[in-house]
Every structure is written in structure tokens, then in C-alpha cells.
Design a protein around this motif. Structure first.
Motif, PDB file in Angstrom:
ATOM      1  N   ALA A  90       0.854  -1.201   0.027  1.00  0.00           N
ATOM      2  CA  ALA A  90      -0.104  -0.043   0.078  1.00  0.00           C
ATOM      3  C   ALA A  90       0.932   1.261   0.113  1.00  0.00           C
ATOM      4  CB  ALA A  90      -0.931   0.022   1.391  1.00  0.00           C
ATOM      5  N   ALA A  91       1.854   1.300   0.757  1.00  0.00           N
ATOM      6  CA  ALA A  91       2.903   2.421   0.684  1.00  0.00           C
ATOM      7  C   ALA A  91       3.619   2.642  -0.527  1.00  0.00           C
ATOM      8  CB  ALA A  91       3.947   2.123   1.870  1.00  0.00           C
ATOM      9  N   GLU A  92       3.988   1.500  -1.039  1.00  0.00           N
ATOM     10  CA  GLU A  92       4.385   1.549  -2.322  1.00  0.00           C
ATOM     11  C   GLU A  92       3.781   2.215  -3.495  1.00  0.00           C
ATOM     12  OE1 GLU A  92       7.649  -1.112  -4.407  1.00  0.00           O
ATOM     13  OE2 GLU A  92       5.686  -1.811  -4.943  1.00  0.00           O
ATOM     14  N   ASP A  93       2.480   1.657  -3.559  1.00  0.00           N
ATOM     15  CA  ASP A  93       1.397   2.309  -4.560  1.00  0.00           C
ATOM     16  C   ASP A  93       0.989   3.632  -4.332  1.00  0.00           C
ATOM     17  OD1 ASP A  93       1.277  -0.658  -5.478  1.00  0.00           O
ATOM     18  OD2 ASP A  93      -0.622  -1.022  -4.311  1.00  0.00           O
ATOM     19  N   ARG A  94       1.128   3.956  -2.879  1.00  0.00           N
ATOM     20  CA  ARG A  94       0.691   5.173  -2.725  1.00  0.00           C
ATOM     21  C   ARG A  94       1.648   6.322  -3.172  1.00  0.00           C
ATOM     22  NH1 ARG A  94      -0.506   4.597   2.217  1.00  0.00           N
ATOM     23  NH2 ARG A  94       1.546   4.979   3.083  1.00  0.00           N
ATOM     24  N   LYS A  95       3.237   5.968  -2.825  1.00  0.00           N
ATOM     25  CA  LYS A  95       4.184   6.696  -3.350  1.00  0.00           C
ATOM     26  C   LYS A  95       4.242   6.650  -4.778  1.00  0.00           C
ATOM     27  CE  LYS A  95       9.316   6.793  -2.974  1.00  0.00           C
ATOM     28  NZ  LYS A  95      10.451   6.143  -2.363  1.00  0.00           N
ATOM     29  N   GLU A  96       3.873   5.498  -5.405  1.00  0.00           N
ATOM     30  CA  GLU A  96       4.097   5.686  -7.187  1.00  0.00           C
ATOM     31  C   GLU A  96       2.795   6.658  -7.681  1.00  0.00           C
ATOM     32  OE1 GLU A  96       3.564   2.591 -10.779  1.00  0.00           O
ATOM     33  OE2 GLU A  96       3.796   1.687  -8.706  1.00  0.00           O
ATOM     34  N   LEU A  97       1.573   6.664  -6.978  1.00  0.00           N
ATOM     35  CA  LEU A  97       0.632   7.491  -7.568  1.00  0.00           C
ATOM     36  C   LEU A  97       1.018   8.812  -7.167  1.00  0.00           C
ATOM     37  CD1 LEU A  97      -2.183   7.499  -8.277  1.00  0.00           C
ATOM     38  CD2 LEU A  97      -3.046   7.235  -6.163  1.00  0.00           C
ATOM     39  N   GLU A  98       1.551   9.144  -6.106  1.00  0.00           N
ATOM     40  CA  GLU A  98       1.867  10.495  -5.720  1.00  0.00           C
ATOM     41  C   GLU A  98       2.969  11.101  -6.936  1.00  0.00           C
ATOM     42  OE1 GLU A  98       3.444  10.176  -1.961  1.00  0.00           O
ATOM     43  OE2 GLU A  98       1.436  10.266  -0.784  1.00  0.00           O
ATOM     44  N   ASN A  99       3.926  10.056  -7.258  1.00  0.00           N
ATOM     45  CA  ASN A  99       4.936  10.738  -8.196  1.00  0.00           C
ATOM     46  C   ASN A  99       4.388  10.850  -9.582  1.00  0.00           C
ATOM     47  OD1 ASN A  99       7.691  10.974  -9.354  1.00  0.00           O
ATOM     48  ND2 ASN A  99       7.508   8.872 -10.107  1.00  0.00           N
TER      49      ASN A  99
END
Length: 210
Positions: A90-99
Motif C-alpha cells: 500500500a505504501a509503495e502504491d501510494r508513493k508511485e501514485l503521488e509521483n
């Protein structure tokens, strides 16, 4: 065919003879090559087929390699994700989405500044080919770049006019800019870009395409 049939079909024999003559003429039209010429033709055809086969094999290898690399990357990514916890995923997906959102926002903001620059380009007599080079971090900086360009451009034009009116007796005062043709416009200052656009528009367009 017996005599009776021939008498009933008087046209059959001439037609058969005509067909045979046409066949003979067609055979005669076939070009004759010397053994050397025929060998060269055979070699050329064989070479062409071999080159086409090699190109097809190379292309197939390239496609297979690309597919294999893509599959391996996908499998490696799946294995990596499988070892992660739900929270890590979830943290990785959120970071990718923010990028992705940052990149999209930056692109939208740049397009807005570019649109603004194009809308005021005519006001400062800035060529459309120069607008992208003058886009700043915000609209204020973009307009400031437009003003600087217009001022430098007008000065260069006036300097050229003054020199022509004065003749060739006076030495030139730094109006000419020396530019390496291997450079791009990004390597030049705004003042150098302006002078180059005025003095050598062909070279300017050449560097702008890089």
C-alpha cells in the motif's frame, strides 16, 4: 479424329496448328543467358534470399529477446511484490501514485505557462519558435524572459541598422556571436540566442531542433 470428323469440323485443324505456333513463339521469347550470366543471376538470387533470411532471423531474435526481458521483469516484479506485506504494498502504491500526480501536475503547469507565453509573444514580437525557450518557472518569469528577449533583439537590430548606415569604415562592436554548430540552444545564454536568431536564423533553427 477420323476423316468424317474432320469434314464436319473444317476449322479444328487450323486452330490446333495456330495454338502450336503460339506455344513455339512463347518458348522462343525466353531470353538466353550465357553460363556466366546465369551463374551470376543464380548467385544474386541466392544471396538475396540468404540476406532476407538472416534479417528475418535477427528480427525474430530481437523480438524474442524483448518478450523474454519483459516477461522476466514482470515475473521479478511479481516475486518482489509477493514478499512484501500488505502495508508495504500500500505504501509503495501510494508513493508511485503521488509521483505520477506530481509529473502530471508539472506537465499541466508547464503547458499553462507555455500557453501564456504564446498568448503574449506577439506583444513583445517574439517568434513562435522562441517561446518554448523563454518559458520560466511561472508566468511572471516567462513574461520577464519575453521582455529581455525583445530588448536584446531590438538592440541587435538597431545595432545592425546603425552599422549599415555608418558603412564599413567603423569596426564592429560585439554584435556578432560565435557559435559552435555542434552545440544546442540550451548551451547558449538568452543574449547569445537572441543575437544568433538575428544574425544567423538558419543556424538558430538547426540548433533548436536538437
Amino acid at each position: 479424329m477420323d476423316e468424317k470428323d474432320k469434314s464436319l469440323n473444317p476449322q479444328s485443324e487450323p486452330e490446333e496448328k495456330q495454338g502450336q505456333d503460339e506455344k513455339k513463339n512463347t518458348q522462343k521469347e525466353k531470353p538466353d543467358f550465357t553460363p556466366e550470366q546465369q551463374d551470376w543471376i543464380n548467385g544474386f538470387v541466392s544471396q538475396t534470399k540468404a540476406e532476407a533470411k538472416r534479417e528475418m532471423e535477427d528480427y525474430k531474435k530481437q523480438i524474442d529477446s524483448t518478450i523474454s526481458d519483459t516477461v522476466n521483469q514482470k515475473l521479478a516484479e511479481q516475486e518482489r511484490r509477493a514478499k512484501m506485506s500488505a502495508e508495504e504494498k500500500a505504501a509503495e502504491d501510494r508513493k508511485e501514485l503521488e509521483n505520477e500526480n506530481r509529473q502530471l501536475k508539472a506537465k499541466i503547469e508547464y503547458n499553462d505557462r507555455l500557453s501564456y507565453g504564446r498568448s503574449i509573444a506577439a506583444q513583445y514580437n517574439v517568434p513562435t519558435t522562441m517561446v518554448e525557450r523563454l518559458v520560466g518557472a511561472d508566468n511572471q518569469e516567462t513574461e520577464s524572459n519575453m521582455k529581455d528577449f525583445a530588448s536584446a533583439f531590438n538592440s541587435a537590430v538597431q545595432s545592425g541598422v546603425d552599422k549599415r548606415l555608418a558603412g564599413n569604415n567603423q569596426p564592429q562592436q560585439g554584435a556578432t556571436v560565435s557559435v559552435d554548430s555542434n552545440k544546442s540552444l540550451n548551451d547558449l545564454s538568452l543574449d547569445e540566442q537572441t543575437k544568433l536568431f538575428h544574425e544567423n536564423p538558419d543556424l538558430y533553427n538547426q540548433l533548436a531542433r536538437r
